[in-house]
Design an enzyme around this catalytic site. Structure first.
Site, PDB file in Angstrom:
ATOM      1  N   HIS A  63       1.093  -0.857  -0.037  1.00 37.36           N
ATOM      2  CA  HIS A  63      -0.116  -0.211   0.043  1.00 37.36           C
ATOM      3  C   HIS A  63       0.802   1.226  -0.556  1.00 37.36           C
ATOM      4  CE1 HIS A  63      -4.040  -2.414   1.074  1.00 37.36           C
ATOM      5  NE2 HIS A  63      -2.603  -3.208   1.793  1.00 37.36           N
ATOM      6  N   ASN A  95      -6.451   0.987  -3.053  1.00 33.47           N
ATOM      7  CA  ASN A  95      -7.241   0.957  -2.082  1.00 33.47           C
ATOM      8  C   ASN A  95      -6.153   2.841  -1.948  1.00 33.47           C
ATOM      9  OD1 ASN A  95      -5.153   0.517  -0.244  1.00 33.47           O
ATOM     10  ND2 ASN A  95      -6.644  -0.121   0.853  1.00 33.47           N
ATOM     11  N   ASP A 306       2.151  -6.992   2.271  1.00 31.95           N
ATOM     12  CA  ASP A 306       1.105  -6.483   2.939  1.00 31.95           C
ATOM     13  C   ASP A 306       1.612  -4.678   3.453  1.00 31.95           C
ATOM     14  OD1 ASP A 306      -1.635  -5.167   3.162  1.00 31.95           O
ATOM     15  OD2 ASP A 306      -2.277  -6.980   4.762  1.00 31.95           O
ATOM     16  N   PHE A 324      -6.306  -0.851  10.899  1.00 34.00           N
ATOM     17  CA  PHE A 324      -5.667  -2.625  10.929  1.00 34.00           C
ATOM     18  C   PHE A 324      -4.429  -1.652   9.817  1.00 34.00           C
ATOM     19  CE2 PHE A 324     -10.371  -3.493  11.230  1.00 34.00           C
ATOM     20  CZ  PHE A 324      -9.804  -4.631  11.975  1.00 34.00           C
TER      21      PHE A 324
HETATM   22  O1  DOR Z   1      -3.934  -4.907   7.227  1.00 33.77           O
HETATM   23  C1  DOR Z   1      -4.283  -3.991   6.273  1.00 33.77           C
HETATM   24  N1  DOR Z   1      -4.221  -2.536   6.369  1.00 33.77           N
HETATM   25  N2  DOR Z   1      -5.011  -5.507   5.825  1.00 33.77           N
HETATM   26  C2  DOR Z   1      -5.873  -4.776   4.256  1.00 33.77           C
HETATM   27  O2  DOR Z   1      -6.261  -5.683   3.704  1.00 33.77           O
HETATM   28  C3  DOR Z   1      -5.664  -3.338   3.965  1.00 33.77           C
HETATM   29  C4  DOR Z   1      -4.428  -3.005   4.483  1.00 33.77           C
HETATM   30  C5  DOR Z   1      -5.098  -1.676   4.906  1.00 33.77           C
HETATM   31  O3  DOR Z   1      -5.190  -0.120   3.547  1.00 33.77           O
HETATM   32  O4  DOR Z   1      -3.821  -0.436   5.732  1.00 33.77           O
HETATM   33 ZN    ZN Z   2      -6.190  -6.578   1.930  1.00 32.01          ZN
END
Ligand code: DOR
Ligand code: ZN
Length: 426
Positions: A63, A95, A306, A324
């Site tokens: 991300h 995202n 991730d 998260f």
């Molecule tokens: O821990 C996570 N953070 N899981 C996800 O699926 C999205 C990600 C986020 O974009 O922060």
């Molecule tokens: Zn995810």
């Protein structure tokens, strides 16, 4: 620019090579790979004795937060963090704000990468418009603009008919679809794994079944459509079992696990450190054992970070309200060495394959291998050196790592991307 790397041990899962060879790089390519190379024209000579040389790592799941949250990460800062961690190719998830669901944004990413990135960053396009799960994005135009895959990561595509159509389009476009498997009607409100520790701590839980229900449906749709499907961040024993069975039946399925789901269990939540809050949540010791077994058996093909940067203001909220996600680019390789290689779960070559060659193959890119004629993406690692993870050393703009204070094995000394030194350790 030309570089001669002398005396290192090449570990290349594609050719099964594990041998001491010198590498001569000129321009963007590996020109020669043989013993005792003497290249007078080399402008830079690197002494790699006692070091290993591995393919540049490939992260299928990063991300990057640009556009929208440039305070947390940018293409530039993510590329610096990636290079420090030994990654030369990363895939950025859609995202963002706004989400990468149209060709103009894909072009924006490509342009920013061209201008500001030290490494290769490949955009993943949204499956549905605005990641709402309601209407499919213009997948054909997104592919033309240059996305490497499709995902609504962070969310599951709940509507099965929409997911079926998306899989059919993805198959036609010959591009992988990456699914974040989580049934939101079961996980909603949960902040950690449902089990003993959620009971003790009094936090609302997310049962493993929220993931497994989603995995089971997606496997059924994979069978129905014949599309290639990649399941992101698998975290439970039952998910591993479902995928094991699907692979036996020759479904075109692949999956990944993250380093944090291997190194940490839900017990860590008792520290109330919000850097233990991730989605899917950290699971039980039993789940971790099943994930390791899945890696051993090649049920799990890939280790992906991730990498999910979040600002300190948000991560410092009380546990239930914190977002998260944790960062992972700068620690992934060393956490894998510690939790999988030193403990004998995987050989070094197997672990490297899951961090480079396997994701490259799933993405359909010619990466993850050190051979003559290939693009010179490689990393020189000192396996004998341990290092301490310190907040102030992160090159990522965000510092939300659960591994701060840990001493980890394996120091990246050089990262070379397309024939250029993009990171040099001290
Ligand atoms: O821990 C996570 N953070 N899981 C996800 O699926 C999205 C990600 C986020 O974009 O922060
Ligand atoms: Zn995810």
């Amino acid at each position: 620019m030309s570089i001669l790397i002398k005396g290192g041990k090449i570990i290349d899962p594609a050719s099964q090579c594990e041998d001491f060879l010198d590498v001569f790089i000129s321009g963007e390519k590996i020109k020669k790979l043989q013993k005792n190379l003497k290249m007078k024209e080399a402008e830079i000579i690197i002494d790699a004795r006692e070091k290993i040389i591995i393919p540049g790592l490939v992260d299928m799941h990063t991300h990057v937060r640009q556009p929208g949250r440039e305070d947390e990460e940018t293409i530039k800062s993510a590329s610096l963090a990636a290079a420090r961690g030994g990654f030369t190719t990363i895939c950025c998830m859609p995202n963002t704000t706004p989400p990468i669901d149209n060709p103009a944004l894909v072009r924006f990413i490509h342009e920013e990468v061209r201008r500001n990135s030290l490494i290769e960053i490949l955009p993943v396009g949204a499956i549905t418009q605005n990641l709402e799960g309601k209407k499919i994005s213009e997948m054909g135009r997104l592919k033309k603009a240059g996305v490497i895959g499709f995902s609504d990561d962070g969310k599951w595509v709940v509507n099965s008919q929409i997911m079926r159509r998306a899989l059919e389009y993805a198959k036609m476009l010959d591009i992988p679809l990456i699914s974040h498997c989580e049934d939101p009607s079961l996980s909603e409100g949960g902040v950690m794994n449902e089990g003993y520790w959620s009971c003790v701590l009094g936090f609302p839980g997310i049962p493993g079944e929220a993931e497994e229900i989603a995995v089971a449906r997606d496997l059924a749709l994979c069978r129905l459509t014949g599309c290639r499907l990649h399941i992101a961040h698998v975290s439970t024993r039952e998910s591993v079992q479902l995928i094991r069975e699907a692979k036996k039946r020759n479904l075109k399925i692949s999956c990944e696990v993250t380093p944090h789901h291997l190194a940490l269990s839900d017990e860590e939540v008792k520290t109330f450190d919000t850097n233990t809050k991730v989605n899917p949540p950290l699971r039980s010791h039993e789940d971790i054992e099943a994930l390791k077994q899945g890696l051993k058996e090649n049920v799990i093909d890939v280790i992906a970070t991730d990498h999910a940067p979040h600002s300190p203001e948000e991560k410092e909220l009380e546990y239930p309200n914190a977002p998260f996600g944790v960062i992972g680019l700068e620690t992934a390789l060393s956490v894998v060495l510690k939790t999988l290689v030193q403990s004998g779960v995987l050989t070094l070559k197997e672990a490297i394959a899951k961090l480079s060659l396997n994701p490259a193959r799933i993405l359909g890119i010619d990466r993850g291998s050190i051979q003559e004629g290939k693009t010179a993406n490689l990393v020189i690692v000192n396996l004998k050196k341990n290092w301490e993870v310190r907040e102030e050393d992160f090159l990522s703009l965000s510092k939300n790592s659960p591994f701060i204070g840990w001493t980890l094995p394996g120091k990246v000394e050089y990262t070379i991307c397309r024939g250029k030194i993009v990171y040099k350790g001290e």
